[in-house]
Design a protein around this motif. Structure first.
Motif, mmCIF file in Angstrom:
data_model
loop_
_atom_site.group_PDB
_atom_site.id
_atom_site.type_symbol
_atom_site.label_atom_id
_atom_site.label_comp_id
_atom_site.label_asym_id
_atom_site.label_seq_id
_atom_site.Cartn_x
_atom_site.Cartn_y
_atom_site.Cartn_z
ATOM 1 N N SER A 375 0.837 -1.212 0.000
ATOM 2 C CA SER A 375 0.000 0.000 0.000
ATOM 3 C C SER A 375 0.864 1.251 0.000
ATOM 4 O O SER A 375 0.506 2.260 -0.613
ATOM 5 C CB SER A 375 -0.926 0.005 1.218
ATOM 6 O OG SER A 375 -0.208 0.193 2.415
ATOM 7 N N ARG A 376 2.024 1.166 0.622
ATOM 8 C CA ARG A 376 2.925 2.324 0.637
ATOM 9 C C ARG A 376 3.445 2.608 -0.771
ATOM 10 O O ARG A 376 3.539 3.769 -1.186
ATOM 11 C CB ARG A 376 4.095 2.062 1.580
ATOM 12 C CG ARG A 376 5.007 3.267 1.748
ATOM 13 C CD ARG A 376 6.171 2.970 2.656
ATOM 14 N NE ARG A 376 7.100 4.098 2.663
ATOM 15 C CZ ARG A 376 8.365 3.996 3.023
ATOM 16 N NH1 ARG A 376 8.851 2.836 3.412
ATOM 17 N NH2 ARG A 376 9.151 5.046 3.008
ATOM 18 N N ILE A 377 3.772 1.552 -1.504
ATOM 19 C CA ILE A 377 4.221 1.720 -2.878
ATOM 20 C C ILE A 377 3.120 2.363 -3.717
ATOM 21 O O ILE A 377 3.355 3.316 -4.476
ATOM 22 C CB ILE A 377 4.628 0.358 -3.487
ATOM 23 C CG1 ILE A 377 5.923 -0.134 -2.841
ATOM 24 C CG2 ILE A 377 4.791 0.462 -5.002
ATOM 25 C CD1 ILE A 377 6.330 -1.520 -3.291
ATOM 26 N N LEU A 378 1.898 1.876 -3.566
ATOM 27 C CA LEU A 378 0.772 2.412 -4.342
ATOM 28 C C LEU A 378 0.506 3.864 -3.990
ATOM 29 O O LEU A 378 0.167 4.687 -4.847
ATOM 30 C CB LEU A 378 -0.481 1.549 -4.119
ATOM 31 C CG LEU A 378 -0.367 0.090 -4.556
ATOM 32 C CD1 LEU A 378 -1.659 -0.661 -4.245
ATOM 33 C CD2 LEU A 378 -0.038 -0.017 -6.041
ATOM 34 N N GLU A 379 0.625 4.200 -2.711
ATOM 35 C CA GLU A 379 0.419 5.579 -2.282
ATOM 36 C C GLU A 379 1.491 6.505 -2.839
ATOM 37 O O GLU A 379 1.198 7.615 -3.292
ATOM 38 C CB GLU A 379 0.400 5.635 -0.752
ATOM 39 C CG GLU A 379 -0.861 5.039 -0.132
ATOM 40 C CD GLU A 379 -0.697 4.779 1.354
ATOM 41 O OE1 GLU A 379 0.358 5.144 1.916
ATOM 42 O OE2 GLU A 379 -1.636 4.208 1.956
ATOM 43 N N GLU A 380 2.743 6.054 -2.804
ATOM 44 C CA GLU A 380 3.837 6.862 -3.317
ATOM 45 C C GLU A 380 3.667 7.155 -4.799
ATOM 46 O O GLU A 380 4.053 8.207 -5.293
ATOM 47 C CB GLU A 380 5.174 6.149 -3.078
ATOM 48 C CG GLU A 380 5.648 6.144 -1.647
ATOM 49 C CD GLU A 380 6.270 7.471 -1.232
ATOM 50 O OE1 GLU A 380 6.681 8.231 -2.120
ATOM 51 O OE2 GLU A 380 6.303 7.750 -0.022
ATOM 52 N N GLU A 381 3.084 6.215 -5.508
ATOM 53 C CA GLU A 381 2.924 6.362 -6.947
ATOM 54 C C GLU A 381 1.549 6.883 -7.330
ATOM 55 O O GLU A 381 1.196 6.934 -8.509
ATOM 56 C CB GLU A 381 3.174 5.002 -7.623
ATOM 57 C CG GLU A 381 4.608 4.507 -7.404
ATOM 58 C CD GLU A 381 4.841 3.131 -7.988
ATOM 59 O OE1 GLU A 381 3.869 2.511 -8.437
ATOM 60 O OE2 GLU A 381 5.996 2.693 -8.000
#
Length: 384
Positions: A375-381
């Motif tokens: 979810s952190r990766i998706l949020e960052e992108e």
């Protein structure tokens, strides 16, 4: 493409003078085109945004009003800039100069050089700059994988025709704009033929992929890359860098590309300046998962349950989950970080287990870690 200001680099363009439109020097040029006929009767759609129009104004000799009408029409069309040879007019009407300043359309005068040479030189400059681009389709296919060995070799052959010796791929991920990075490396490589043969740069999405050929078994690619960037005058603190493992086979290019790209993305997420393939750890699995629509949908659905519960009950289960994962799934460390009693943390984790339908499931902790990191990766992108 090139920027208008790069025209000053053309050594054979005699006495190039900017007389108006200085604010447009950062404009990009996609093509140099000739104007040698009456533009009051021309088809304006023949000229496009990004065109650098080169002319002697021979069609308007002795007719200043025709010069004004034609050049004003061109600038209103949105061309990138104008190059006028002073064969028939040593100066241009003030209305043209005023319009160029108002629109920010660079307007140049030059002498002596044959107009065909100018167009050829600008075209060659554009072509030379394009060695940073033009490989998007190949890189996309190699990054996706699912290619046969022969298909992989065919695509790599287009990128690296010689394909001799060992290589590594480096992915440069700028914090801000790519343009300055490309420009500085282009200037360096265009002036050093030996270096240009050992280094191939390719613009891809928001990154610059650099292929470095290595001389020996013990070659230090990180040091070589730092030297390259130093020589180009690049501020390396403004970059996140991923470096692949050393490869010798063209068939391994796709894997090396993934290592470099995921390394740069992981460096950006973790705040590190450079991250090598062997340091990817969990990110080696998370980034490919982040490109799988089914996995992303599952992650969002599970996280939405937790968020809805927090919203309805004024709790902080999501925060607890993030800190728990950050503290390596240690109850005591999580409680200390949250200023909570360990039993409170245990209670919240039990509630999260229930929301995720993972009560008494031994895979709860690794699943929670995967979900929160993904979810952190998706949020960052911006894909959360």
């Amino acid at each position: 493409m090139i920027r208008i200001k790069e025209l000053f680099r053309l050594q054979n363009l005699k006495r190039l003078r900017l007389i108006a439109g200085q604010e447009g020097l950062e404009r990009t040029v996609t093509a140099a085109v000739l104007l040698e006929y009456d533009s009051s009767r021309m088809q304006l759609p023949d000229f496009y945004r990004g065109d650098l129009v080169v002319t002697t104004l021979a069609y308007a000799r002795g007719d200043g009003q025709l010069v004004a009408n034609s050049l004003l029409a061109l600038m209103n069309q949105g061309i990138a800039g104008l190059l006028v040879k002073t064969a028939y007019f040593s100066e241009l009407p003030q209305s043209v100069v005023n319009m160029a300043n108002r629109l920010g359309t660079p307007l140049f005068l030059f002498d002596e050089t044959y107009i065909e040479e100018v167009i050829l030189e600008v075209t060659e400059l554009i072509r030379g700059k394009r060695h940073f681009a033009g490989y998007e389709a190949e890189l996309d296919a190699l990054m996706r994988g699912a290619l046969t060995v022969e298909q992989t070799k065919e695509k790599v052959q287009r990128i690296d025709p010689t394909g001799v010796g060992a290589y590594r791929l480096c992915a440069l991920y700028p914090r801000d704009r790519m343009a300055a990075l490309e420009e500085k490396l282009y200037v360096l490589l265009s002036g050093d033929e030996t270096l240009a043969q050992r280094c191939i740069c390719m613009a891809w999405r928001r990154m610059l992929i650099v292929l470095l050929h290595e001389d020996g078994e013990e070659a230090d690619s990180c040091a070589a890359l730092e030297t390259l960037l130093d020589r180009a005058g690049v501020d390396q603190t403004e970059l996140f860098v991923g470096v692949s493992l050393r490869r010798t086979e063209q068939a391994a290019f796709g894997e090396a590309l993934g290592e470099a790209v995921y390394g740069a993305r992981a460096a950006r997420l973790t705040g590190r300046r450079i991250l090598c393939a062997q340091e990817l750890g969990l990110y080696a699995y998370l980034f490919p998962m982040s490109e799988n629509p089914f996995v992303c949908s599952q992650c969002r659905r599970q996280l939405q349950r937790i968020r809805e519960y927090d919203s309805q009950n004024r709790t902080s289960l999501e925060q607890t989950a993030r800190v728990y994962v950050q503290e390596k799934m240690e109850i005591a460390a999580t409680a200390k970080a949250l200023f909570q009693h360990p039993n409170t943390v245990r209670y919240r984790l039990t509630k999260i287990q229930k929301l995720m339908d993972m009560e008494d499931d031994a895979m709860f902790a690794p699943m929670l870690s995967l979900m929160m990191n993904l979810s952190r990766i998706l949020e960052e992108e911006g894909r959360s």
